[in-house]
Scaffold this motif. Structure first.
Motif, PDB file in Angstrom:
ATOM      1  N   GLY D  96     -51.255 -11.051 -32.195  1.00  0.00           N
ATOM      2  CA  GLY D  96     -51.794 -10.564 -33.058  1.00  0.00           C
ATOM      3  C   GLY D  96     -53.685 -10.204 -32.571  1.00  0.00           C
ATOM      4  N   GLY D  97     -53.703 -11.401 -32.949  1.00  0.00           N
ATOM      5  CA  GLY D  97     -55.488 -11.475 -33.286  1.00  0.00           C
ATOM      6  C   GLY D  97     -55.943 -11.898 -32.057  1.00  0.00           C
ATOM      7  N   MET D  98     -55.412 -12.514 -30.668  1.00  0.00           N
ATOM      8  CA  MET D  98     -55.569 -12.397 -29.303  1.00  0.00           C
ATOM      9  C   MET D  98     -55.789 -11.140 -28.673  1.00  0.00           C
ATOM     10  SD  MET D  98     -53.809 -15.934 -27.842  1.00  0.00           S
ATOM     11  CE  MET D  98     -54.303 -17.364 -29.095  1.00  0.00           C
ATOM     12  N   PHE D 172     -64.149 -19.158 -42.020  1.00  0.00           N
ATOM     13  CA  PHE D 172     -63.256 -18.070 -40.679  1.00  0.00           C
ATOM     14  C   PHE D 172     -62.095 -18.599 -41.080  1.00  0.00           C
ATOM     15  CE2 PHE D 172     -64.423 -19.127 -36.253  1.00  0.00           C
ATOM     16  CZ  PHE D 172     -65.861 -19.088 -35.823  1.00  0.00           C
ATOM     17  N   ALA D 173     -61.708 -19.789 -42.182  1.00  0.00           N
ATOM     18  CA  ALA D 173     -60.665 -19.588 -43.569  1.00  0.00           C
ATOM     19  C   ALA D 173     -59.584 -18.974 -42.617  1.00  0.00           C
ATOM     20  CB  ALA D 173     -61.253 -18.876 -44.502  1.00  0.00           C
ATOM     21  N   ASN D 174     -59.100 -19.216 -41.766  1.00  0.00           N
ATOM     22  CA  ASN D 174     -57.724 -18.322 -41.375  1.00  0.00           C
ATOM     23  C   ASN D 174     -57.233 -19.204 -39.531  1.00  0.00           C
ATOM     24  OD1 ASN D 174     -56.412 -16.672 -39.440  1.00  0.00           O
ATOM     25  ND2 ASN D 174     -57.018 -14.775 -40.758  1.00  0.00           N
ATOM     26  N   PRO D 175     -56.321 -19.736 -39.429  1.00  0.00           N
ATOM     27  CA  PRO D 175     -56.055 -20.262 -37.856  1.00  0.00           C
ATOM     28  C   PRO D 175     -55.769 -19.524 -37.023  1.00  0.00           C
ATOM     29  CG  PRO D 175     -55.156 -21.556 -39.834  1.00  0.00           C
ATOM     30  CD  PRO D 175     -55.554 -20.445 -40.245  1.00  0.00           C
ATOM     31  N   ALA D 176     -55.378 -18.186 -37.293  1.00  0.00           N
ATOM     32  CA  ALA D 176     -55.356 -17.073 -36.430  1.00  0.00           C
ATOM     33  C   ALA D 176     -56.340 -16.727 -35.933  1.00  0.00           C
ATOM     34  CB  ALA D 176     -54.230 -15.735 -36.465  1.00  0.00           C
ATOM     35  N   VAL D 177     -57.549 -16.577 -36.647  1.00  0.00           N
ATOM     36  CA  VAL D 177     -58.157 -15.867 -36.595  1.00  0.00           C
ATOM     37  C   VAL D 177     -59.735 -16.683 -36.033  1.00  0.00           C
ATOM     38  CG1 VAL D 177     -60.934 -15.519 -37.734  1.00  0.00           C
ATOM     39  CG2 VAL D 177     -59.042 -13.708 -38.680  1.00  0.00           C
ATOM     40  N   THR D 178     -59.116 -18.610 -36.240  1.00  0.00           N
ATOM     41  CA  THR D 178     -59.631 -19.197 -35.379  1.00  0.00           C
ATOM     42  C   THR D 178     -59.934 -19.624 -34.057  1.00  0.00           C
ATOM     43  OG1 THR D 178     -59.651 -20.268 -37.166  1.00  0.00           O
ATOM     44  CG2 THR D 178     -60.469 -21.774 -35.252  1.00  0.00           C
ATOM     45  N   LEU D 179     -58.188 -19.475 -33.634  1.00  0.00           N
ATOM     46  CA  LEU D 179     -57.593 -19.150 -32.173  1.00  0.00           C
ATOM     47  C   LEU D 179     -58.014 -18.206 -31.860  1.00  0.00           C
ATOM     48  CD1 LEU D 179     -54.008 -20.584 -32.918  1.00  0.00           C
ATOM     49  CD2 LEU D 179     -55.729 -21.887 -31.620  1.00  0.00           C
ATOM     50  N   THR D 186     -68.852 -14.290 -27.737  1.00  0.00           N
ATOM     51  CA  THR D 186     -69.687 -13.323 -28.225  1.00  0.00           C
ATOM     52  C   THR D 186     -70.822 -13.686 -29.470  1.00  0.00           C
ATOM     53  OG1 THR D 186     -68.205 -11.981 -29.132  1.00  0.00           O
ATOM     54  CG2 THR D 186     -69.063 -11.119 -27.072  1.00  0.00           C
ATOM     55  N   PHE D 187     -71.054 -13.073 -30.046  1.00  0.00           N
ATOM     56  CA  PHE D 187     -71.933 -13.422 -31.350  1.00  0.00           C
ATOM     57  C   PHE D 187     -70.357 -14.984 -32.296  1.00  0.00           C
ATOM     58  CE2 PHE D 187     -72.906 -12.505 -35.998  1.00  0.00           C
ATOM     59  CZ  PHE D 187     -74.162 -13.341 -36.029  1.00  0.00           C
ATOM     60  N   THR D 188     -69.396 -14.125 -32.379  1.00  0.00           N
ATOM     61  CA  THR D 188     -68.617 -14.485 -33.264  1.00  0.00           C
ATOM     62  C   THR D 188     -67.171 -15.491 -32.936  1.00  0.00           C
ATOM     63  OG1 THR D 188     -66.739 -12.855 -33.413  1.00  0.00           O
ATOM     64  CG2 THR D 188     -67.852 -12.526 -35.498  1.00  0.00           C
ATOM     65  N   SER D 194     -64.168 -27.069 -31.007  1.00  0.00           N
ATOM     66  CA  SER D 194     -64.636 -27.120 -32.298  1.00  0.00           C
ATOM     67  C   SER D 194     -63.062 -26.500 -33.539  1.00  0.00           C
ATOM     68  CB  SER D 194     -65.812 -26.041 -32.920  1.00  0.00           C
ATOM     69  OG  SER D 194     -66.974 -27.083 -31.794  1.00  0.00           O
ATOM     70  N   VAL D 195     -62.391 -26.164 -32.978  1.00  0.00           N
ATOM     71  CA  VAL D 195     -61.107 -25.159 -33.277  1.00  0.00           C
ATOM     72  C   VAL D 195     -60.705 -26.195 -33.321  1.00  0.00           C
ATOM     73  CG1 VAL D 195     -58.696 -23.967 -32.309  1.00  0.00           C
ATOM     74  CG2 VAL D 195     -60.583 -23.258 -31.283  1.00  0.00           C
ATOM     75  N   ALA D 196     -60.093 -27.192 -33.843  1.00  0.00           N
ATOM     76  CA  ALA D 196     -59.525 -28.471 -34.050  1.00  0.00           C
ATOM     77  C   ALA D 196     -59.371 -28.868 -35.236  1.00  0.00           C
ATOM     78  CB  ALA D 196     -58.517 -29.626 -33.318  1.00  0.00           C
ATOM     79  N   MET D 197     -60.938 -29.024 -35.819  1.00  0.00           N
ATOM     80  CA  MET D 197     -61.404 -29.741 -37.031  1.00  0.00           C
ATOM     81  C   MET D 197     -61.381 -28.893 -37.655  1.00  0.00           C
ATOM     82  SD  MET D 197     -61.807 -32.843 -37.864  1.00  0.00           S
ATOM     83  CE  MET D 197     -62.761 -32.993 -38.851  1.00  0.00           C
ATOM     84  N   PHE D 198     -61.723 -27.162 -37.376  1.00  0.00           N
ATOM     85  CA  PHE D 198     -61.888 -26.225 -38.177  1.00  0.00           C
ATOM     86  C   PHE D 198     -60.136 -25.563 -38.804  1.00  0.00           C
ATOM     87  CE2 PHE D 198     -65.364 -23.032 -38.274  1.00  0.00           C
ATOM     88  CZ  PHE D 198     -66.707 -24.566 -37.833  1.00  0.00           C
ATOM     89  N   VAL D 199     -59.330 -25.965 -38.061  1.00  0.00           N
ATOM     90  CA  VAL D 199     -57.779 -25.668 -38.458  1.00  0.00           C
ATOM     91  C   VAL D 199     -57.185 -26.676 -39.547  1.00  0.00           C
ATOM     92  CG1 VAL D 199     -55.359 -25.501 -38.000  1.00  0.00           C
ATOM     93  CG2 VAL D 199     -57.536 -24.207 -36.803  1.00  0.00           C
ATOM     94  N   LEU D 200     -57.845 -27.643 -39.353  1.00  0.00           N
ATOM     95  CA  LEU D 200     -57.287 -28.474 -40.014  1.00  0.00           C
ATOM     96  C   LEU D 200     -58.391 -28.220 -41.469  1.00  0.00           C
ATOM     97  CD1 LEU D 200     -56.282 -31.633 -40.885  1.00  0.00           C
ATOM     98  CD2 LEU D 200     -58.549 -32.362 -39.419  1.00  0.00           C
ATOM     99  N   MET D 201     -59.625 -28.465 -41.582  1.00  0.00           N
ATOM    100  CA  MET D 201     -60.193 -28.013 -42.642  1.00  0.00           C
ATOM    101  C   MET D 201     -59.187 -27.017 -43.096  1.00  0.00           C
ATOM    102  SD  MET D 201     -61.729 -31.278 -43.057  1.00  0.00           S
ATOM    103  CE  MET D 201     -62.342 -30.874 -43.905  1.00  0.00           C
ATOM    104  N   GLN D 202     -59.013 -26.057 -42.546  1.00  0.00           N
ATOM    105  CA  GLN D 202     -58.159 -24.978 -43.263  1.00  0.00           C
ATOM    106  C   GLN D 202     -56.847 -25.595 -43.919  1.00  0.00           C
ATOM    107  OE1 GLN D 202     -57.758 -21.944 -40.276  1.00  0.00           O
ATOM    108  NE2 GLN D 202     -60.588 -22.107 -39.626  1.00  0.00           N
TER     109      GLN D 202
END
Lengths: 231, 231, 231, 231
Positions: D96-98, D172-179, D186-188, D194-202
């Motif tokens: 859904g996110g994609m 971001f706080a959301n792996p589906a959003v991050t992916l 664009t802006f967001t 950068s994704v892996a570390m974001f998801v790990l910290m989430q």
């Protein structure tokens, strides 16, 4: 400490920490991202703080969601908290606020602590802090004493967003917030020398509000403290 | 005055005072902080007023939360208030509004009173005041007469935030607010010479709205006045 | 027309008129007051429209609060409205929208009617209108078919504020709104030549949403139409 | 897949798609319309995302409204979801996110997919993602475990609007959003590196929050999963 009191203190610590992150963190971001318009910075700061309060009070109210020593002291005055509980909650609020200030600084790659240098003093500001805290206590206990605790999150969120603007002090209205805001020399900081008068005026405003609340709502709909009243 | 009526008048006084602080105070802050964009000033002013209304109505509705003479007069017309109560509430609203104006001025280090010089007159503005008040009365009594007083705070907050923008007069829609806004020569002030027509158009709008409300909700879900209906 | 149907048509007329005043009036004010930043104008316009929708739906839902022909048509498809009722509500929505456009123009001292000249066409915009209307129908009927009509005002207000921004068309999502916005050559206007495709895409989006709603909520919690479901 | 699970996965897919349209679409619009002030862009982006979340959670919660893999995983840890259900919901969220990212791009006449190039890394940002997700999980399960699921939409909407600002990572706080945000330059957007570390910290933040939630709310008021708890 009983298990119940530990949970309540824990909720106050976590909630006040997030409240301070919301206040200080959004202030830092606002100045970085909108450097040319102080009003836009305050709009960002005030909307964020109000929105965070709605979320935090909704999430934690069934455990404990004062996040503010004057609110806890008014509850003590109304007899819904004992001395030991009051002390534990106050300590948790102050500690949580400081934790939040430190986390906000670290998230924005600042030193963990920097003492604020912004002087906030003068007659208009002191009047404003008394008025701001009067209104906050009125809004919170209006909901609680009429047996509608589920309204408090929205009332407080709306009130604080507004009071940032309509009081000249930007409505600290909270001693734990005031103390913690000494720890970040950024948009929302307050110099240590300005703290005592702010806290004093907050206590004055809260005391007056407690009298008015008791007059307007002579019988509390429930004798439960904030912490339990959401259920 | 009975104890109950005194409480109700007290709630109207306190609530209307905070409403006026929100209106006038945020207007002063907006002009000081965002001097270059009138639209940004009005955004700040309108969001603050709406947010304050949500808080104040939630907090005071179980006692009394009209904060507006035309609302009290429509209640009188619908038979839920007597003459003596109506007079007491109107007086409290007017006095509270003036108190709020003075406090707003003082918080921002202005003279306690300065008579506003901003002329607000013209056909578009007069039409706008009638439309604005019509909508406000519709929104309030739609909630009350359908037995859902708990919705009124959110409906009024949303409505006023919007009506600041969609009416050319910025939606005073309230005689007590109009009178009090004479007392601050700032962003939200109104010159005394403009007041009479504003109040007249507010009364026209409210009267029309009362007719429409009665047609849409022929039977009131409760016969209780606003002050008691939240419980 | 029965008395009940007359009330429902009356609520649709009044509510849609105020919705259009909110859309068009705030657009005019935004351009006049914030002439230098289109994004700030759209922020003002979108927040106002969302806030007005919260107020209007809360106030009128116990009578009728679709304010949108595609919503009424989906109700017809779900069997909660008859043909005669559907026709009366659609007529009231279109008439109310036009009345609102005229009042907005007059309040801002413009001609009662000026035909919009702003072209709005292109593949991205047409996709956006289908997506926007799909989401709006999903949001409304998600609340209604799960038996929580009291959530609809907040869901619609939040959705429309957001959809102004996340759809490239600024989310008209409403044929009555689209028609009425032809009548004001201002910020929110749409040239007549762009209307047909917008309405077509709105119908496509609404039809797809009705299928998805039925799949997600196979059994309606209540068989009552929107108009009655708030009680 | 059972009919019930299919409906739940469908709700997650549709809801997460709209969430991503709100995030990415409003980011594109903000940069185009307010090119000169990054803070104003983030204000628009954050208010829109919060408002959309209120609407989407209100509309879909009776079916399924996590829209976030870490929320679904915490539910699994709390025992309210089985493995098969968990897998189906996670897949729906990611898909859904994609889908939402692609639709946002197309509505704004961009290529269906463009890989983001914006690097988001550093200690402050990683701490921020853990804090942001901790808070989000606290807010959601505070409402659910105290038996007040009807508060979750407002708590999440308020929280996310605030957390965009008070965390340096914009939460971001959301792996589906991050992916999904990899798919729009664009802006967001976020660069794939950068994704892996974001998801790990989430995941770290969510895990810590689950422990705190269990301590604060030792007994869940209901054993029902999010998907069913709104009724």
């Amino acid at each position: 400490m009983t298990s119940t009191l530990a949970r309540r203190a824990g909720a106050e610590l976590v909630g006040t920490a997030f409240l301070l992150m919301a206040v200080i963190g959004s202030g830092i971001a606002a100045v970085r991202l909108s450097p040319d318009d102080t009003g836009l910075q305050l709009l960002q700061n005030s909307v964020v703080t109000g929105a965070a309060l709605v979320a935090l009070i909704l999430a934690l109210q069934p455990v404990s969601a004062a996040f503010n020593p004057v609110v806890t002291l008014v509850e003590r005055a109304f007899g819904s908290l004992g001395n030991r509980e009051t002390a534990a909650l106050l300590a948790a609020q102050v500690a949580g606020g400081m934790l939040g200030a430190v986390l906000a600084n670290l998230m924005f790659d600042l030193d963990a602590v920097s003492i604020a240098t912004r002087d906030r003093s003068g007659g208009g500001l002191w009047l404003a802090e008394a008025v701001a805290t009067f209104g906050l206590v009125l809004v919170i206990f209006g909901g609680l004493r009429s047996g509608r605790p589920e309204t408090v999150a929205f009332a407080v969120g709306g009130y604080i967003t507004a009071a940032y603007w309509f009081t000249s002090s930007t409505s600290f209205a909270n001693p734990a917030v005031t103390l913690a805001r000494m720890l970040s020399d950024t948009f929302t900081g307050i110099a240590p020398s300005s703290v005592a008068m702010f806290v004093l005026m907050q206590l004055v405003g809260a005391g007056l509000a407690a009298i008015v609340v008791r007059a307007l709502y002579p019988e509390a709909a429930r004798s439960l403290p904030v912490e339990r009243s959401a259920r």
